[in-house]
Design a protein around this motif. Structure first.
Motif, PDB file in Angstrom:
ATOM      1  N   LEU A  96       0.833  -1.083  -0.053  1.00 19.99           N
ATOM      2  CA  LEU A  96       0.050   0.158   0.135  1.00 19.99           C
ATOM      3  C   LEU A  96       0.971   1.375  -0.172  1.00 19.99           C
ATOM      4  CD1 LEU A  96      -2.710  -0.707   2.695  1.00 19.99           C
ATOM      5  CD2 LEU A  96      -2.940  -0.732   0.109  1.00 19.99           C
ATOM      6  N   THR A  97       0.503   2.233  -0.730  1.00 22.46           N
ATOM      7  CA  THR A  97       1.313   3.574  -0.811  1.00 22.46           C
ATOM      8  C   THR A  97       0.350   4.511  -0.254  1.00 22.46           C
ATOM      9  OG1 THR A  97       0.507   3.870  -3.107  1.00 22.46           O
ATOM     10  CG2 THR A  97       2.684   2.983  -2.765  1.00 22.46           C
ATOM     11  N   THR A  98      -1.217   4.452  -0.334  1.00 23.47           N
ATOM     12  CA  THR A  98      -2.253   5.007   0.408  1.00 23.47           C
ATOM     13  C   THR A  98      -2.907   4.044   0.764  1.00 23.47           C
ATOM     14  OG1 THR A  98      -3.734   5.839  -1.574  1.00 23.47           O
ATOM     15  CG2 THR A  98      -1.659   7.311  -0.912  1.00 23.47           C
ATOM     16  N   ALA A  99      -4.429   4.717   1.450  1.00 21.76           N
ATOM     17  CA  ALA A  99      -5.476   3.887   1.611  1.00 21.76           C
ATOM     18  C   ALA A  99      -6.217   3.154   0.075  1.00 21.76           C
ATOM     19  CB  ALA A  99      -6.339   4.354   2.412  1.00 21.76           C
ATOM     20  N   ASP A 100      -5.977   3.803  -0.979  1.00 22.98           N
ATOM     21  CA  ASP A 100      -6.657   3.454  -2.208  1.00 22.98           C
ATOM     22  C   ASP A 100      -5.309   3.090  -3.257  1.00 22.98           C
ATOM     23  OD1 ASP A 100      -9.367   3.351  -1.256  1.00 22.98           O
ATOM     24  OD2 ASP A 100      -9.522   5.601  -1.287  1.00 22.98           O
ATOM     25  N   THR A 101      -4.355   3.419  -3.109  1.00 25.96           N
ATOM     26  CA  THR A 101      -3.312   3.083  -4.030  1.00 25.96           C
ATOM     27  C   THR A 101      -2.395   1.924  -3.413  1.00 25.96           C
ATOM     28  OG1 THR A 101      -2.171   4.840  -3.717  1.00 25.96           O
ATOM     29  CG2 THR A 101      -3.545   5.092  -5.302  1.00 25.96           C
ATOM     30  N   ALA A 102      -1.862   1.235  -4.359  1.00 26.33           N
ATOM     31  CA  ALA A 102      -0.534   0.314  -4.069  1.00 26.33           C
ATOM     32  C   ALA A 102       0.430   0.009  -5.094  1.00 26.33           C
ATOM     33  CB  ALA A 102      -1.259  -0.857  -3.567  1.00 26.33           C
ATOM     34  N   ILE A 103       1.209  -0.592  -5.012  1.00 24.32           N
ATOM     35  CA  ILE A 103       2.232  -1.322  -5.835  1.00 24.32           C
ATOM     36  C   ILE A 103       2.211  -2.726  -5.833  1.00 24.32           C
ATOM     37  CG2 ILE A 103       4.488  -1.380  -6.849  1.00 24.32           C
ATOM     38  CD1 ILE A 103       3.219   1.328  -6.937  1.00 24.32           C
ATOM     39  N   TRP A 104       1.732  -3.396  -6.840  1.00 18.22           N
ATOM     40  CA  TRP A 104       1.868  -4.966  -7.004  1.00 18.22           C
ATOM     41  C   TRP A 104       3.164  -4.984  -7.913  1.00 18.22           C
ATOM     42  CZ3 TRP A 104       0.236  -7.578 -11.964  1.00 18.22           C
ATOM     43  CH2 TRP A 104       0.650  -8.936 -12.011  1.00 18.22           C
ATOM     44  N   THR A 105       3.880  -5.969  -7.118  1.00 15.58           N
ATOM     45  CA  THR A 105       5.411  -6.089  -7.714  1.00 15.58           C
ATOM     46  C   THR A 105       5.331  -7.670  -8.245  1.00 15.58           C
ATOM     47  OG1 THR A 105       6.598  -4.772  -6.240  1.00 15.58           O
ATOM     48  CG2 THR A 105       7.785  -6.459  -7.309  1.00 15.58           C
ATOM     49  N   THR A 106       5.430  -7.980  -9.533  1.00 20.89           N
ATOM     50  CA  THR A 106       5.332  -9.405 -10.096  1.00 20.89           C
ATOM     51  C   THR A 106       6.354 -10.270  -9.558  1.00 20.89           C
ATOM     52  OG1 THR A 106       6.538  -8.959 -11.945  1.00 20.89           O
ATOM     53  CG2 THR A 106       4.333  -8.004 -12.196  1.00 20.89           C
ATOM     54  N   HIS A 107       6.559 -11.343 -10.118  1.00 18.95           N
ATOM     55  CA  HIS A 107       7.152 -12.453  -9.829  1.00 18.95           C
ATOM     56  C   HIS A 107       8.595 -12.157 -10.258  1.00 18.95           C
ATOM     57  CE1 HIS A 107       6.687 -13.923 -13.673  1.00 18.95           C
ATOM     58  NE2 HIS A 107       7.601 -14.758 -13.427  1.00 18.95           N
ATOM     59  N   LEU A 108       8.839 -11.496 -11.214  1.00 22.17           N
ATOM     60  CA  LEU A 108      10.079 -10.877 -11.507  1.00 22.17           C
ATOM     61  C   LEU A 108      10.624  -9.468 -11.131  1.00 22.17           C
ATOM     62  CD1 LEU A 108      10.083 -12.364 -15.587  1.00 22.17           C
ATOM     63  CD2 LEU A 108      11.348 -13.194 -13.408  1.00 22.17           C
ATOM     64  N   GLY A 109       9.897  -8.938 -10.308  1.00 20.80           N
ATOM     65  CA  GLY A 109      10.179  -7.671  -9.637  1.00 20.80           C
ATOM     66  C   GLY A 109       9.665  -6.366 -10.433  1.00 20.80           C
ATOM     67  N   GLU A 110       8.728  -6.616 -11.244  1.00 22.51           N
ATOM     68  CA  GLU A 110       8.228  -5.670 -12.180  1.00 22.51           C
ATOM     69  C   GLU A 110       7.005  -4.809 -11.472  1.00 22.51           C
ATOM     70  OE1 GLU A 110       5.281  -4.852 -16.044  1.00 22.51           O
ATOM     71  OE2 GLU A 110       6.368  -6.749 -15.996  1.00 22.51           O
ATOM     72  N   PRO A 111       7.137  -3.620 -11.270  1.00 20.22           N
ATOM     73  CA  PRO A 111       6.162  -2.893 -10.394  1.00 20.22           C
ATOM     74  C   PRO A 111       5.073  -2.594 -11.320  1.00 20.22           C
ATOM     75  CG  PRO A 111       7.834  -1.515 -10.768  1.00 20.22           C
ATOM     76  CD  PRO A 111       8.339  -2.677 -11.431  1.00 20.22           C
ATOM     77  N   ARG A 112       3.722  -2.515 -10.895  1.00 21.93           N
ATOM     78  CA  ARG A 112       2.546  -2.173 -11.634  1.00 21.93           C
ATOM     79  C   ARG A 112       1.747  -1.340 -10.412  1.00 21.93           C
ATOM     80  NH1 ARG A 112       0.236  -4.819 -16.040  1.00 21.93           N
ATOM     81  NH2 ARG A 112       1.996  -5.880 -17.112  1.00 21.93           N
ATOM     82  N   THR A 113       1.266  -0.198 -10.870  1.00 20.48           N
ATOM     83  CA  THR A 113       0.455   0.686  -9.785  1.00 20.48           C
ATOM     84  C   THR A 113      -0.936  -0.130 -10.040  1.00 20.48           C
ATOM     85  OG1 THR A 113       1.755   2.492 -10.411  1.00 20.48           O
ATOM     86  CG2 THR A 113      -0.535   2.740  -9.452  1.00 20.48           C
ATOM     87  N   LEU A 114      -1.566   0.030  -8.560  1.00 22.28           N
ATOM     88  CA  LEU A 114      -2.841  -0.514  -8.425  1.00 22.28           C
ATOM     89  C   LEU A 114      -3.980   0.546  -7.782  1.00 22.28           C
ATOM     90  CD1 LEU A 114      -2.194  -3.867  -6.442  1.00 22.28           C
ATOM     91  CD2 LEU A 114      -2.511  -3.641  -9.061  1.00 22.28           C
ATOM     92  N   THR A 115      -5.077   0.506  -8.374  1.00 26.57           N
ATOM     93  CA  THR A 115      -6.037   1.689  -7.720  1.00 26.57           C
ATOM     94  C   THR A 115      -7.010   0.896  -7.298  1.00 26.57           C
ATOM     95  OG1 THR A 115      -5.487   3.277  -9.292  1.00 26.57           O
ATOM     96  CG2 THR A 115      -7.441   3.587  -8.099  1.00 26.57           C
ATOM     97  N   ARG A 116      -7.448   0.945  -5.971  1.00 29.23           N
ATOM     98  CA  ARG A 116      -8.894   0.117  -5.321  1.00 29.23           C
ATOM     99  C   ARG A 116     -10.109   0.387  -6.021  1.00 29.23           C
ATOM    100  NH1 ARG A 116      -9.410  -1.723   0.070  1.00 29.23           N
ATOM    101  NH2 ARG A 116      -7.500  -0.638   1.035  1.00 29.23           N
ATOM    102  N   GLY A 117     -10.751  -0.527  -6.274  1.00 30.89           N
ATOM    103  CA  GLY A 117     -12.074  -0.600  -6.655  1.00 30.89           C
ATOM    104  C   GLY A 117     -12.091  -0.449  -8.253  1.00 30.89           C
ATOM    105  N   THR A 118     -11.286  -0.401  -9.016  1.00 30.77           N
ATOM    106  CA  THR A 118     -11.302  -0.030 -10.407  1.00 30.77           C
ATOM    107  C   THR A 118     -10.907  -1.413 -11.179  1.00 30.77           C
ATOM    108  OG1 THR A 118      -8.830   0.466 -10.437  1.00 30.77           O
ATOM    109  CG2 THR A 118     -10.657   2.309 -10.019  1.00 30.77           C
ATOM    110  N   GLY A 119     -10.779  -2.384 -10.587  1.00 27.82           N
ATOM    111  CA  GLY A 119     -10.586  -3.861 -11.433  1.00 27.82           C
ATOM    112  C   GLY A 119     -11.680  -4.095 -12.207  1.00 27.82           C
ATOM    113  N   LEU A 120     -11.255  -4.791 -13.226  1.00 33.32           N
ATOM    114  CA  LEU A 120     -12.108  -5.349 -14.359  1.00 33.32           C
ATOM    115  C   LEU A 120     -12.709  -6.559 -13.687  1.00 33.32           C
ATOM    116  CD1 LEU A 120     -10.073  -5.097 -17.540  1.00 33.32           C
ATOM    117  CD2 LEU A 120     -11.856  -3.442 -16.735  1.00 33.32           C
ATOM    118  N   PRO A 121     -14.022  -6.723 -14.003  1.00 26.56           N
ATOM    119  CA  PRO A 121     -14.711  -8.111 -13.766  1.00 26.56           C
ATOM    120  C   PRO A 121     -14.160  -9.324 -14.203  1.00 26.56           C
ATOM    121  CG  PRO A 121     -16.389  -6.923 -15.013  1.00 26.56           C
ATOM    122  CD  PRO A 121     -15.095  -6.168 -15.038  1.00 26.56           C
TER     123      PRO A 121
END
Length: 127
Positions: A96-121
């Protein structure tokens, strides 16, 4: 000269190293020193702490499920298949970087930004 050739043949027979993955004729394996390590989430996640996650991407990246929410992912999502470099079941970390944002780090160490509540179904018929 013979020793150099023998060593080269042993390395080729054992596998080829590239980008955090060993590749051999039998498949791909993550190098254990590259895979991000985090702790299991128990209770409320804390900002700045890396937590273990497994992201199902067999049908393309749709979302990251973490802390009871679906999180939207930045970057390439795939076309019904995982994007290059992402496993069908990718094990990494979420920080988590804030309550609604985060960084997902893949198995190879690649970072991706995440935003809570905006995922595709999830795609119907795909686990």
């Amino acid at each position: 000269m013979f020793m150099g050739l023998a060593l080269t043949l042993v390395l080729v027979a054992a596998g080829v190293w590239y980008g955090g993955v060993w590749a051999t004729r039998n498949g791909l394996w993550d190098a254990p020193w590259v895979v991000p390590h985090g702790i299991a989430l128990e209770g409320e996640p804390q900002i700045g702490v890396a937590y273990q996650v497994s992201v199902y991407a067999h049908c393309g990246l749709r979302n990251v499920k973490f802390d009871g929410s679906e999180w939207g992912i930045s970057g390439e999502l795939g076309d019904g298949n995982p994007p290059p470099g992402i496993n069908d079941l990718d094990t990494g970390t979420v920080t988590l970087t804030t309550a609604d944002t985060a960084i997902w780090t893949t198995h190879l160490g690649e970072p991706r930004t995440l935003t809570r509540g905006t995922g595709l179904p999830d795609v119907e018929g795909c686990l």
